[in-house]
Design an enzyme around this catalytic site. Structure first.
Site, PDB file in Angstrom:
ATOM      1  N   ASN A  11       1.116  -1.693  -0.090  1.00  0.00           N
ATOM      2  CA  ASN A  11       0.163  -0.251   0.016  1.00  0.00           C
ATOM      3  C   ASN A  11       0.910   0.918   0.077  1.00  0.00           C
ATOM      4  O   ASN A  11       1.562   1.336   1.138  1.00  0.00           O
ATOM      5  CB  ASN A  11      -0.694  -0.143   1.180  1.00  0.00           C
ATOM      6  N   TRP A  12       0.787   2.093  -1.117  1.00  0.00           N
ATOM      7  CA  TRP A  12       1.877   3.112  -1.172  1.00  0.00           C
ATOM      8  C   TRP A  12       1.160   3.961  -0.257  1.00  0.00           C
ATOM      9  O   TRP A  12       1.856   5.178  -0.796  1.00  0.00           O
ATOM     10  CB  TRP A  12       2.156   2.806  -2.939  1.00  0.00           C
ATOM     11  N   LYS A  13       0.251   3.973   0.284  1.00  0.00           N
ATOM     12  CA  LYS A  13      -0.264   5.324   0.769  1.00  0.00           C
ATOM     13  C   LYS A  13      -0.556   6.561  -0.572  1.00  0.00           C
ATOM     14  O   LYS A  13      -0.221   6.857  -1.807  1.00  0.00           O
ATOM     15  CB  LYS A  13       0.050   5.965   1.312  1.00  0.00           C
ATOM     16  N   HIS A  97      -9.025   1.046   5.307  1.00  0.00           N
ATOM     17  CA  HIS A  97      -7.820   0.773   5.899  1.00  0.00           C
ATOM     18  C   HIS A  97      -8.259   1.882   7.380  1.00  0.00           C
ATOM     19  O   HIS A  97      -8.760   2.933   6.687  1.00  0.00           O
ATOM     20  CB  HIS A  97      -7.180   1.925   4.386  1.00  0.00           C
ATOM     21  N   GLU A  99      -6.989   4.739   7.919  1.00  0.00           N
ATOM     22  CA  GLU A  99      -6.337   6.230   8.017  1.00  0.00           C
ATOM     23  C   GLU A  99      -8.131   6.536   7.469  1.00  0.00           C
ATOM     24  O   GLU A  99      -7.829   7.592   7.387  1.00  0.00           O
ATOM     25  CB  GLU A  99      -5.170   6.358   6.792  1.00  0.00           C
ATOM     26  N   GLU A 171      -4.997  -5.242  10.755  1.00  0.00           N
ATOM     27  CA  GLU A 171      -4.160  -4.450  11.175  1.00  0.00           C
ATOM     28  C   GLU A 171      -4.393  -3.342  12.307  1.00  0.00           C
ATOM     29  O   GLU A 171      -5.409  -2.725  11.878  1.00  0.00           O
ATOM     30  CB  GLU A 171      -4.471  -3.557   9.388  1.00  0.00           C
ATOM     31  N   GLY A 177       2.654   2.093  11.004  1.00  0.00           N
ATOM     32  CA  GLY A 177       3.564   2.957  10.683  1.00  0.00           C
ATOM     33  C   GLY A 177       4.565   3.400  11.769  1.00  0.00           C
ATOM     34  O   GLY A 177       5.246   4.980  11.853  1.00  0.00           O
ATOM     35  N   SER A 217       3.795  -2.356  10.202  1.00  0.00           N
ATOM     36  CA  SER A 217       5.483  -2.658  10.586  1.00  0.00           C
ATOM     37  C   SER A 217       5.579  -4.085   9.730  1.00  0.00           C
ATOM     38  O   SER A 217       6.933  -4.446  10.836  1.00  0.00           O
ATOM     39  CB  SER A 217       5.361  -1.998  12.442  1.00  0.00           C
ATOM     40  N   GLY A 238       2.590  -1.121   4.453  1.00  0.00           N
ATOM     41  CA  GLY A 238       3.000   0.844   3.511  1.00  0.00           C
ATOM     42  C   GLY A 238       4.502   0.720   3.753  1.00  0.00           C
ATOM     43  O   GLY A 238       5.133   0.517   2.713  1.00  0.00           O
ATOM     44  N   GLY A 239       5.138   1.166   4.727  1.00  0.00           N
ATOM     45  CA  GLY A 239       6.576   1.481   4.849  1.00  0.00           C
ATOM     46  C   GLY A 239       7.568   0.734   3.775  1.00  0.00           C
ATOM     47  O   GLY A 239       8.396   1.766   3.153  1.00  0.00           O
TER      48      GLY A 239
HETATM   49  C1  PEP Z   1       0.106   0.186   6.078  1.00  0.00           C
HETATM   50  O1  PEP Z   1      -1.062   1.105   6.416  1.00  0.00           O
HETATM   51  O2  PEP Z   1      -1.333  -0.809   6.132  1.00  0.00           O
HETATM   52  C2  PEP Z   1       0.901  -0.414   6.897  1.00  0.00           C
HETATM   53  C3  PEP Z   1       0.582  -1.625   7.463  1.00  0.00           C
HETATM   54  O3  PEP Z   1       1.674   0.181   6.248  1.00  0.00           O
HETATM   55  P1  PEP Z   1       3.359  -0.193   7.509  1.00  0.00           P
HETATM   56  O4  PEP Z   1       3.705  -0.962   6.853  1.00  0.00           O
HETATM   57  O5  PEP Z   1       3.819   0.909   7.361  1.00  0.00           O
HETATM   58  O6  PEP Z   1       2.750  -0.572   9.322  1.00  0.00           O
END
Ligand code: PEP
Length: 255
Positions: A11-13, A97, A99, A171, A177, A217, A238-239
């Site tokens: 997920n590149w956000k 999600h 967010e 999640e 994050g 993470s 994500g990251g």
């Molecule tokens: C996400 O936002 O779906 C996510 C899992 O982010 P991260 O891997 O950065 O925690």
């Protein structure tokens, strides 16, 4: 034997640009022929979808979006419909999600409408659920997860049909994050609970087939421990999905 194929989804956000996105896809596509047991998906920002679709070519990387509106078209300035996502080659869409839920006030009821719209179109939803730190510390994790499942998936329950291609993503909000990954045991406990919820509300066949991803993470250093658990079928990342090396190492978690 596990009948579910693993899935690593990025997920590149709201990150990258078209050039960097194409570079990243080229790097992932170059190793796709080494990977035969893992599905790979990327969910870029809307503006990058056509260029990313083109870069994906026939590499087998799946293309998803990060959100969509529940209506098919209309006077909804700034919104994107599921049909528009299909028009640019998306097969999947992330819905609910944390967010979107937290920053954009998306309720379970809205997520439910979006899931229904995705299904009508044949887009595969990746439906996110997860508790906050306060909820976990208050001992409410199971209650929160159950409530999100009941309400976000109300339309599936009403129709008594949950397509086995549906993807759920656990999640924990406190892990997204933050660098604080859930332990494999913490994640497995919730994944098992989610799968049992699917069995209780639908049937064992569906429960055995649907994939449940872990998100929060996830990185090359912790993916093998998570993937060793029987109910963890992959990761929503994500990251660590924004650069070739970590994402490719996540995809190669078996090596
Ligand atoms: C996400 O936002 O779906 C996510 C899992 O982010 P991260 O891997 O950065 O925690």
């Amino acid at each position: 034997m596990n009948i579910r194929r693993s899935l690593i989804a990025g997920n590149w956000k709201m990150n990258l640009n078209i050039n960097k996105a194409v570079e990243l896809i080229n790097a992932i596509a170059a190793i796709m022929n080494e990977i035969d047991e893992v599905d790979v998906l990327v969910a870029p920002p809307f503006t990058m979808l056509p260029a990313v679709r083109k870069a994906i070519g026939s590499s087998g990387i799946f293309l998803g979006a990060q959100n969509m509106h529940q209506d098919m078209s209309g006077a909804l300035t700034g919104e994107i419909s599921g049909r528009m996502l299909q028009d640019v080659g998306c097969t999947h869409v992330i819905l609910g999600h944390s967010e979107r839920r937290g920053i954009f006030q998306e309720t379970d009821e809205i997520v439910n409408l979006k899931v229904k719209a995705a299904l009508v179109l044949g887009l595969i939803p990746i439906i996110c659920i997860g508790e906050t730190l306060e909820e976990r510390e208050a001992g409410k994790t199971f209650e929160v997860i159950k409530g999100q499942l009941n309400n976000s998936l109300q339309n599936f329950k009403a129709d008594q049909l949950m397509p086995p291609s549906t993807i759920l993503a656990y999640e924990p909000v406190w892990a997204i994050g933050t660098g604080h990954t859930a332990t494999p045991e913490q994640a497995q406990e919730i994944h098992q609970f989610i799968r049992k919820w699917v069995e209780d509300n639908f049937n064992i066949g569906t429960a055995n087939q649907i994939r449940i991803l872990y998100g929060g993470s996830a990185k090359p250093e912790n993916i093998s421990g998570l993937m060793a658990k029987p109910d963890i079928d992959g990761a929503l990342v994500g990251g660590a999905s924004l650069k070739g090396d970590p994402f490719i190492n996540l995809i190669r978690f078996k090596k």
